[in-house]
Design a protein around this motif. Structure first.
Motif, mmCIF file in Angstrom:
data_model
loop_
_atom_site.group_PDB
_atom_site.id
_atom_site.type_symbol
_atom_site.label_atom_id
_atom_site.label_comp_id
_atom_site.label_asym_id
_atom_site.label_seq_id
_atom_site.Cartn_x
_atom_site.Cartn_y
_atom_site.Cartn_z
ATOM 1 N N LEU A 240 -4.479 6.355 0.526
ATOM 2 C CA LEU A 240 -4.424 7.792 0.778
ATOM 3 C C LEU A 240 -5.709 8.481 0.331
ATOM 4 O O LEU A 240 -6.255 9.345 1.045
ATOM 5 C CB LEU A 240 -3.219 8.411 0.072
ATOM 6 N N VAL A 241 -6.201 8.106 -0.864
ATOM 7 C CA VAL A 241 -7.450 8.697 -1.359
ATOM 8 C C VAL A 241 -8.613 8.333 -0.438
ATOM 9 O O VAL A 241 -9.475 9.161 -0.135
ATOM 10 C CB VAL A 241 -7.735 8.229 -2.807
ATOM 11 N N SER A 242 -8.639 7.091 0.031
ATOM 12 C CA SER A 242 -9.706 6.644 0.944
ATOM 13 C C SER A 242 -9.664 7.425 2.260
ATOM 14 O O SER A 242 -10.703 7.848 2.782
ATOM 15 C CB SER A 242 -9.576 5.152 1.228
ATOM 16 N N CYS A 243 -8.437 7.608 2.774
ATOM 17 C CA CYS A 243 -8.298 8.383 4.020
ATOM 18 C C CYS A 243 -8.789 9.820 3.848
ATOM 19 O O CYS A 243 -9.457 10.372 4.734
ATOM 20 C CB CYS A 243 -6.835 8.382 4.467
ATOM 21 N N SER A 244 -8.444 10.411 2.703
ATOM 22 C CA SER A 244 -8.899 11.778 2.427
ATOM 23 C C SER A 244 -10.420 11.847 2.349
ATOM 24 O O SER A 244 -11.058 12.761 2.888
ATOM 25 C CB SER A 244 -8.277 12.277 1.124
ATOM 26 N N LEU B 264 -8.831 20.040 12.782
ATOM 27 C CA LEU B 264 -7.714 19.104 12.606
ATOM 28 C C LEU B 264 -7.909 18.231 11.369
ATOM 29 O O LEU B 264 -6.969 17.977 10.607
ATOM 30 C CB LEU B 264 -7.568 18.221 13.852
ATOM 31 N N LEU B 265 -9.149 17.766 11.159
ATOM 32 C CA LEU B 265 -9.436 16.958 9.972
ATOM 33 C C LEU B 265 -9.235 17.763 8.696
ATOM 34 O O LEU B 265 -8.881 17.204 7.644
ATOM 35 C CB LEU B 265 -10.872 16.428 10.037
ATOM 36 N N GLY B 266 -9.430 19.075 8.789
ATOM 37 C CA GLY B 266 -9.277 19.909 7.600
ATOM 38 C C GLY B 266 -7.847 19.991 7.102
ATOM 39 O O GLY B 266 -7.609 20.315 5.925
ATOM 40 N N VAL B 267 -6.905 19.716 7.979
ATOM 41 C CA VAL B 267 -5.493 19.759 7.584
ATOM 42 C C VAL B 267 -5.088 18.499 6.824
ATOM 43 O O VAL B 267 -4.172 18.516 5.983
ATOM 44 C CB VAL B 267 -4.607 19.943 8.847
ATOM 45 N N LEU B 268 -5.758 17.377 7.096
ATOM 46 C CA LEU B 268 -5.362 16.082 6.539
ATOM 47 C C LEU B 268 -5.319 16.040 5.013
ATOM 48 O O LEU B 268 -4.360 15.487 4.438
ATOM 49 C CB LEU B 268 -6.288 14.984 7.072
ATOM 50 N N PRO B 269 -6.341 16.563 4.295
ATOM 51 C CA PRO B 269 -6.290 16.459 2.822
ATOM 52 C C PRO B 269 -5.022 17.036 2.213
ATOM 53 O O PRO B 269 -4.457 16.448 1.268
ATOM 54 C CB PRO B 269 -7.534 17.235 2.386
ATOM 55 N N SER B 270 -4.528 18.164 2.728
ATOM 56 C CA SER B 270 -3.301 18.761 2.174
ATOM 57 C C SER B 270 -2.087 17.865 2.428
ATOM 58 O O SER B 270 -1.230 17.697 1.549
ATOM 59 C CB SER B 270 -3.078 20.144 2.797
ATOM 60 N N ILE B 271 -2.019 17.307 3.636
ATOM 61 C CA ILE B 271 -0.900 16.397 3.958
ATOM 62 C C ILE B 271 -0.973 15.139 3.098
ATOM 63 O O ILE B 271 0.058 14.626 2.618
ATOM 64 C CB ILE B 271 -0.944 16.039 5.460
ATOM 65 N N ILE B 272 -2.210 14.650 2.883
ATOM 66 C CA ILE B 272 -2.391 13.456 2.049
ATOM 67 C C ILE B 272 -1.980 13.744 0.601
ATOM 68 O O ILE B 272 -1.361 12.901 -0.067
ATOM 69 C CB ILE B 272 -3.845 12.977 2.129
ATOM 70 N N VAL B 273 -2.293 14.954 0.119
ATOM 71 C CA VAL B 273 -1.891 15.337 -1.240
ATOM 72 C C VAL B 273 -0.364 15.300 -1.367
ATOM 73 O O VAL B 273 0.195 14.849 -2.384
ATOM 74 C CB VAL B 273 -2.448 16.730 -1.586
ATOM 75 N N GLN B 274 0.309 15.780 -0.341
ATOM 76 C CA GLN B 274 1.786 15.736 -0.349
ATOM 77 C C GLN B 274 2.281 14.303 -0.467
ATOM 78 O O GLN B 274 3.203 14.010 -1.257
ATOM 79 C CB GLN B 274 2.332 16.379 0.928
ATOM 80 N N ILE C 270 5.594 21.610 -1.629
ATOM 81 C CA ILE C 270 5.243 22.935 -2.151
ATOM 82 C C ILE C 270 3.737 23.020 -2.397
ATOM 83 O O ILE C 270 3.074 23.993 -2.022
ATOM 84 C CB ILE C 270 6.021 23.227 -3.453
ATOM 85 N N VAL C 271 3.169 21.984 -3.054
ATOM 86 C CA VAL C 271 1.727 21.973 -3.333
ATOM 87 C C VAL C 271 0.927 21.996 -2.033
ATOM 88 O O VAL C 271 -0.043 22.734 -1.889
ATOM 89 C CB VAL C 271 1.363 20.738 -4.182
ATOM 90 N N ALA C 272 1.358 21.181 -1.060
ATOM 91 C CA ALA C 272 0.665 21.136 0.230
ATOM 92 C C ALA C 272 0.759 22.487 0.937
ATOM 93 O O ALA C 272 -0.211 22.953 1.557
ATOM 94 C CB ALA C 272 1.257 20.042 1.109
ATOM 95 N N PHE C 273 1.908 23.138 0.814
ATOM 96 C CA PHE C 273 2.115 24.431 1.447
ATOM 97 C C PHE C 273 1.157 25.477 0.879
ATOM 98 O O PHE C 273 0.537 26.249 1.615
ATOM 99 C CB PHE C 273 3.564 24.885 1.235
#
Length: 591
Positions: free
Chosen positions: A70-74, A42-52, A289-292
């Motif tokens: 956002l960067v801190s959360c990632s 689940l944590l592995g999904v967060l960086p992509s969502i944060i990038v979006q 698109i980038v997150a996808f």
């Protein structure tokens, strides 16, 4: 009738059930491992969502505080995920090590209880391979394959759900190639399974050659007959075959891997193409698109790894089959471990119409009947291969008789507990085996709690104490591999001292003096006189001078008793015993 496919399916189910039984004792650690894998997936999904969110909100809005958040959360999610991965790695390694520890010790204990004939027919290299490389391969399954399977499955599920929530159209488009990853996997797995079995067989042959030619006896024989080049070439041939099989195994399905690589590159291009169209239509953001594309790579990676893991799991089936094959072999002590302990009044050994064969329809012993009386020496003589050693091997039940009975006192030996039976029997053979330790350690093998005085008394009775004391290290002298640092006579007297220390009521001497020099034979004969005193003794000897005074001599030929009596009685019968005496001492020997 079941088809081959059904039979294989049943076998696989049975194997997986037994694998689960291995993991079952560690279910708590396994549960913690799965929980950690769920959290990290689940944590592995967060960086992509944060990038979006960075691309769509923080940067266009020029919101620096949001960007830092956002960067801190990632960063925090990555750190937590890494820490959890370390904990998960420790747990999975601990589980696999414990499983292999249990399997290895269970296997060793199981092999200890196998019948004697198992070790006379199976290559030692095969046993070593199953105890070493096969178990090491299984460790990799528990430590890596199973964990990776669970991990990639969870990553796949979490990523798939996230993609569907973001945009189901793009998600379906990105996953169109997934079935192409799965279909060829089964065929590749079956190929690797076949190659894995062949590889393990070749490894067994390698271990056999190494074990035989680099043991003390094998090394000496190889040197004496100048066979170094021949043995080296034999090992090179087997090693070459092993290498070729391993290359084939690890390159099996390389075209499949290439196709997977092409499709994993083609998927993101479709997302850019269709996602760009949707962006132009105002239906999706650039960040989405980038997150996808990022998540799509996260989706393809576990699918590809799961395909490879299937191949590894199928390959590991060969290892599990080999390990469980040994566990399924019936140990000798299973049927007797709960039977009666030793509780006999006398130690007379009575053979009653005993028949035995190593192979069906090839009898070795036929209707053997005799009594070896307590306190007396019973000797067995006869040509080589007549069945003398087989007879004495039946007493400690190294082999099980086909029919008839063997009694000690009033008890049938088949009704006695095996450890109890064997604790009352001492065996001295022509080929004395000593472990690569000290003289004292080899003596204590018979009686671990023996005092120093008991050891000295036994060695004095075996006429070996003075020799031992003449050595610089005395009883702490290392004997070398198989006792190579000692002469044949010295090893034999240590062997007799070891039996004296055990002090059993039944003694078996199998060709104990046949290959010794005159002086060694003299000392061993004196030691034997002490050893056999007031014991039930059965002695096999080619040198008839050593059994001339036996209370009863049995003449064995082709698995049958053809003569019985004292030395003088047998000579008067003018039979095979007289012929044996004449061959050893000449026709004019003194009667």
């Amino acid at each position: 009738m079941r088809t081959n496919k059904e039979s294989r399916t049943g076998t696989k189910k049975a194997i997986f059930k037994r694998i689960f039984e291995c993991i079952k004792p560690y279910w708590r650690q396994t549960l913690f491992t799965i929980i950690i894998l769920c959290i990290t997936s689940l944590l592995g999904v967060l960086p992509s969502i944060i990038v979006q969110q960075i691309i769509d909100r923080a940067l266009p809005g020029k919101d620096f505080n949001l960007l830092v958040l956002l960067v801190s959360c990632s960063l925090i999610s990555t750190v937590i995920s890494s820490l959890l991965s370390v904990w998960q790695s420790y747990l999975s390694t601990s589980i696999s090590q414990n499983i292999i520890y249990n399997l290895k010790n269970k296997m060793y204990r199981h092999l200890q209880e196998m019948p004697y004939h198992f070790f006379t027919t199976v290559n030692q290299g095969e046993i070593i391979t199953r105890m070493s490389s096969d178990l090491s391969g299984i460790q990799g399954v528990f430590n890596g394959t199973i964990v990776n399977f669970v991990s990639n499955t969870l990553i796949l599920m979490s990523t798939f759900i996230t993609l569907m929530l973001m945009d189901w159209k793009l998600a379906l488009l990105g996953m169109f190639a997934l079935p192409l990853f799965v279909f060829p996997t089964k065929k590749v797995g079956n190929i690797r399974l076949k190659l894995a079995k062949q590889t393990q067989q070749q490894l067994s042959l390698e271990n056999q050659i190494i074990n035989e030619t680099l043991s003390i006896s094998g090394f000496k024989l190889m040197k004496i007959f100048n066979q170094e080049i021949k043995e080296s070439e034999a090992l090179q041939t087997v090693s070459f075959n092993t290498s070729r099989l391993q290359i084939k195994e690890f390159t099996a399905g390389r075209w499949f891997v290439m196709i997977m690589t092409v499709f994993t590159s083609f998927g993101p291009l479709l997302i850019y193409l269709y996602g760009g169209f949707l962006f132009i239509q105002g239906e999706i953001s650039i960040g989405a698109i980038v997150a996808f594309v990022t998540l799509l790579a996260r989706l393809y990676a576990p699918v590809g790894q799961l395909s490879n893991l299937y191949v590894d799991i199928v390959r590991s089936e060969a290892l599990f089959e080999r390990i469980f094959e040994y566990f399924d072999m019936k140990p000798q002590t299973t049927a007797s471990i709960s039977l009666s302990p030793w509780n006999v009044a006398t130690h007379d050994i009575v053979f009653n119409n005993v028949n035995f064969a190593y192979q069906m329809n090839k009898p070795v012993l036929k209707n053997i009947s005799f009594t070896a009386y307590s306190g007396k020496v019973t000797a067995l003589v006869g040509p080589s291969g007549s069945g003398k050693t087989t007879i004495v091997n039946l007493i400690p039940r190294l082999y099980e008789i086909n029919s008839g009975s063997i009694n000690i006192g009033d008890e049938d030996i088949c009704s006695l507990n095996l450890p109890s039976l064997r604790s009352k029997i001492g065996l001295v053979t022509q080929e004395t085996y000593l472990f690569n330790g000290t003289i004292k350690e080899n003596l204590l093998y018979a009686k671990s709690e023996a005092t120093d005085q008991e050891i000295i008394t036994a060695c004095e009775a075996a006429y070996i104490h003075q020799f031992i004391m003449s050595l610089p290290e005395g009883y702490e002298t290392l004997v070398g591999n198989r006792g190579i640092k000692l002469s044949g006579g010295e090893k034999q007297r240590i062997s007799i001292a070891r039996v004296l220390l055990k002090n059993p009521p039944i003694i078996i001497m199998d060709e104990a003096t046949s290959s010794l020099d005159t002086l060694s034979e003299y000392y061993i004969q004196k030691a034997m006189n002490y050893l056999l005193k007031e014991k039930t003794s059965i002695v096999i000897a080619h040198r008839l001078s050593t059994i001339k005074n036996a209370s009863n001599i049995l003449v064995i030929k082709e698995g049958s008793i053809i003569g019985e009596g004292t030395h003088d009685e047998l000579l008067k019968k003018n039979g095979i015993y007289k012929e044996l005496c004449e061959k050893q001492f000449g026709k004019d020997f003194a009667y």
